[in-house]
Write a protein that holds these residues in place. Structure first.
Motif, mmCIF file in Angstrom:
data_model
loop_
_atom_site.group_PDB
_atom_site.id
_atom_site.type_symbol
_atom_site.label_atom_id
_atom_site.label_comp_id
_atom_site.label_asym_id
_atom_site.label_seq_id
_atom_site.Cartn_x
_atom_site.Cartn_y
_atom_site.Cartn_z
ATOM 1 N N LEU A 84 -3.166 -5.136 -4.400
ATOM 2 C CA LEU A 84 -2.312 -4.184 -4.278
ATOM 3 C C LEU A 84 -1.143 -4.516 -4.922
ATOM 4 C CD1 LEU A 84 -3.229 -2.974 -0.693
ATOM 5 C CD2 LEU A 84 -3.612 -1.920 -2.821
ATOM 6 N N ILE A 85 -0.367 -5.677 -4.921
ATOM 7 C CA ILE A 85 0.629 -6.118 -5.288
ATOM 8 C C ILE A 85 0.670 -6.190 -6.743
ATOM 9 C CG2 ILE A 85 2.401 -8.133 -5.497
ATOM 10 C CD1 ILE A 85 1.657 -8.899 -2.512
ATOM 11 N N ASN A 86 -0.382 -6.799 -7.552
ATOM 12 C CA ASN A 86 -0.767 -6.485 -8.844
ATOM 13 C C ASN A 86 -0.660 -4.954 -9.276
ATOM 14 O OD1 ASN A 86 -0.746 -9.416 -8.814
ATOM 15 N ND2 ASN A 86 -2.760 -9.464 -9.096
ATOM 16 N N ARG A 87 -1.435 -3.916 -8.652
ATOM 17 C CA ARG A 87 -1.139 -3.074 -8.884
ATOM 18 C C ARG A 87 0.188 -2.422 -8.893
ATOM 19 N NH1 ARG A 87 -5.493 0.343 -6.021
ATOM 20 N NH2 ARG A 87 -6.838 -1.034 -7.292
ATOM 21 N N ARG A 88 0.782 -2.518 -7.922
ATOM 22 C CA ARG A 88 2.162 -2.040 -7.676
ATOM 23 C C ARG A 88 2.901 -2.767 -8.756
ATOM 24 N NH1 ARG A 88 4.861 -4.376 -2.562
ATOM 25 N NH2 ARG A 88 5.351 -6.047 -4.012
ATOM 26 N N ARG A 98 1.912 -20.442 -13.546
ATOM 27 C CA ARG A 98 1.741 -19.855 -14.788
ATOM 28 C C ARG A 98 0.160 -19.248 -14.646
ATOM 29 N NH1 ARG A 98 4.052 -24.075 -19.664
ATOM 30 N NH2 ARG A 98 5.977 -23.413 -19.024
ATOM 31 N N PHE A 99 -0.517 -19.891 -13.615
ATOM 32 C CA PHE A 99 -1.936 -19.674 -13.504
ATOM 33 C C PHE A 99 -2.084 -19.012 -12.162
ATOM 34 C CE2 PHE A 99 -1.459 -23.639 -15.751
ATOM 35 C CZ PHE A 99 -2.172 -23.236 -17.133
ATOM 36 N N VAL A 100 -1.397 -19.445 -11.410
ATOM 37 C CA VAL A 100 -1.470 -18.690 -9.821
ATOM 38 C C VAL A 100 -0.298 -17.743 -9.573
ATOM 39 C CG1 VAL A 100 -1.771 -19.147 -7.590
ATOM 40 C CG2 VAL A 100 -2.657 -20.726 -8.970
ATOM 41 N N ARG A 101 -0.385 -16.517 -9.668
ATOM 42 C CA ARG A 101 0.681 -15.418 -9.446
ATOM 43 C C ARG A 101 1.254 -15.473 -8.258
ATOM 44 N NH1 ARG A 101 0.523 -9.108 -11.446
ATOM 45 N NH2 ARG A 101 2.809 -8.760 -10.679
ATOM 46 N N HIS A 102 0.406 -15.653 -6.991
ATOM 47 C CA HIS A 102 0.784 -15.468 -5.729
ATOM 48 C C HIS A 102 0.243 -16.608 -4.850
ATOM 49 C CE1 HIS A 102 1.250 -10.852 -6.706
ATOM 50 N NE2 HIS A 102 0.224 -11.293 -7.192
ATOM 51 N N PRO A 103 0.885 -17.841 -5.068
ATOM 52 C CA PRO A 103 0.764 -18.867 -4.443
ATOM 53 C C PRO A 103 0.462 -18.910 -3.077
ATOM 54 C CG PRO A 103 2.735 -19.044 -5.548
ATOM 55 C CD PRO A 103 2.369 -17.878 -5.860
ATOM 56 N N LEU A 133 0.835 -1.270 -0.106
ATOM 57 C CA LEU A 133 -0.085 0.159 -0.112
ATOM 58 C C LEU A 133 0.702 1.103 0.076
ATOM 59 C CD1 LEU A 133 -2.944 0.713 -0.127
ATOM 60 C CD2 LEU A 133 -2.839 0.697 2.556
ATOM 61 N N ALA A 134 1.929 1.309 0.605
ATOM 62 C CA ALA A 134 2.796 2.274 0.853
ATOM 63 C C ALA A 134 4.369 1.949 0.687
ATOM 64 C CB ALA A 134 2.538 2.971 2.362
ATOM 65 N N PRO A 135 4.814 1.741 -0.757
ATOM 66 C CA PRO A 135 5.928 1.209 -0.773
ATOM 67 C C PRO A 135 7.094 2.406 -0.759
ATOM 68 C CG PRO A 135 4.776 1.213 -2.867
ATOM 69 C CD PRO A 135 3.776 1.461 -1.803
ATOM 70 N N LYS A 136 6.580 3.552 -0.918
ATOM 71 C CA LYS A 136 7.814 4.556 -0.791
ATOM 72 C C LYS A 136 7.962 4.717 0.594
ATOM 73 C CE LYS A 136 6.868 6.716 -5.097
ATOM 74 N NZ LYS A 136 6.477 7.983 -5.851
ATOM 75 N N VAL A 137 6.897 4.735 1.503
ATOM 76 C CA VAL A 137 6.981 4.708 3.178
ATOM 77 C C VAL A 137 7.835 3.841 3.467
ATOM 78 C CG1 VAL A 137 5.631 5.106 5.012
ATOM 79 C CG2 VAL A 137 4.853 6.130 3.031
ATOM 80 N N THR A 138 7.443 2.606 3.249
ATOM 81 C CA THR A 138 8.333 1.430 4.050
ATOM 82 C C THR A 138 9.687 1.583 3.262
ATOM 83 O OG1 THR A 138 7.542 -0.091 2.096
ATOM 84 C CG2 THR A 138 6.286 0.143 4.293
ATOM 85 N N ALA A 139 9.912 1.733 2.301
ATOM 86 C CA ALA A 139 11.357 1.989 1.646
ATOM 87 C C ALA A 139 12.057 3.025 2.119
ATOM 88 C CB ALA A 139 11.383 2.106 0.122
#
Length: 186
Positions: A139-143, A96-101, A20-26
């Motif tokens: 959120l991960i897919n969007r990021r 190939r079918f499940v991006r986030h196992p 959600l806040a990758p810049k903040v966590t970075a």
């Protein structure tokens, strides 16, 4: 029940903060240092887990639904969840079918447990963690955007991974009464 809610919220918010806040966590990683950031992150996750365990044990569940066939469906879904979770550990054709196992396995786990446990505290725990996993995937897919297609590993590695997942599944079924307080058989 409040502690259970607090625990699920701590777990979810801490995990979601990465997507959600990758810049903040970075920025926090950079200012605190990677080791201290990881220690704080782990400490918050452990705090969330402690609240979940305390809240689970302290709450009185109210039955909301019951399905007599649910234990069988739950066992099958849990087997699938262990297999899907395991594929995160090696290059797999399933990826190939499940991006986030791992997150997908949490969703299957939560749905399976909601089938078998139709009480108020289960809705908070399993429903809350299932919603966290769904939101985290979004959120991960969007990021991260569209994933690169990975080449699968060898069939030997695939079979070995499946066998390891099955062995861990059997061990968890056996140990479930000791860490969850409930036998898988009912």
């Amino acid at each position: 029940m409040e502690w259970l809610i607090v625990g699920v919220l701590i777990w979810s918010v801490v995990h979601l903060s990465l997507a959600l806040a990758p810049k903040v966590t970075a920025g926090l990683k950079q200012s605190l240092g990677a080791a201290l950031f990881k220690a704080i992150f782990a400490g918050l996750i452990l705090l969330g887990l402690a609240c979940i365990v305390f809240g689970w044990r302290a709450s009185r569940p109210e039955l909301l639904w019951y399905f007599s066939w649910a234990p069988h469906a739950t066992s099958l879904l849990m087997l699938v969840a262990f297999i899907v979770f395991g594929t995160a550990m090696y290059p797999s054709r399933l990826q190939r079918f499940v991006r986030h196992p791992m997150l997908t396995a949490v969703i299957i786990w939560s749905g399976a447990h909601l089938l078998a446990n139709g009480d108020s505290r289960s809705v908070i725990l399993f429903g809350g963690l299932g919603l966290w996993a769904i939101l985290d995937i979004i959120l991960i897919n969007r990021r991260d955007g569209k994933p690169a297609v990975k080449a699968p590993g060898s069939w030997l590695r695939e079979v070995r991974g499946l066998v390891i997942s099955l062995v861990i599944f059997v061990a968890v079924v056996f140990l479930h009464p000791y860490f969850a307080g409930v036998s898988v058989a009912g």
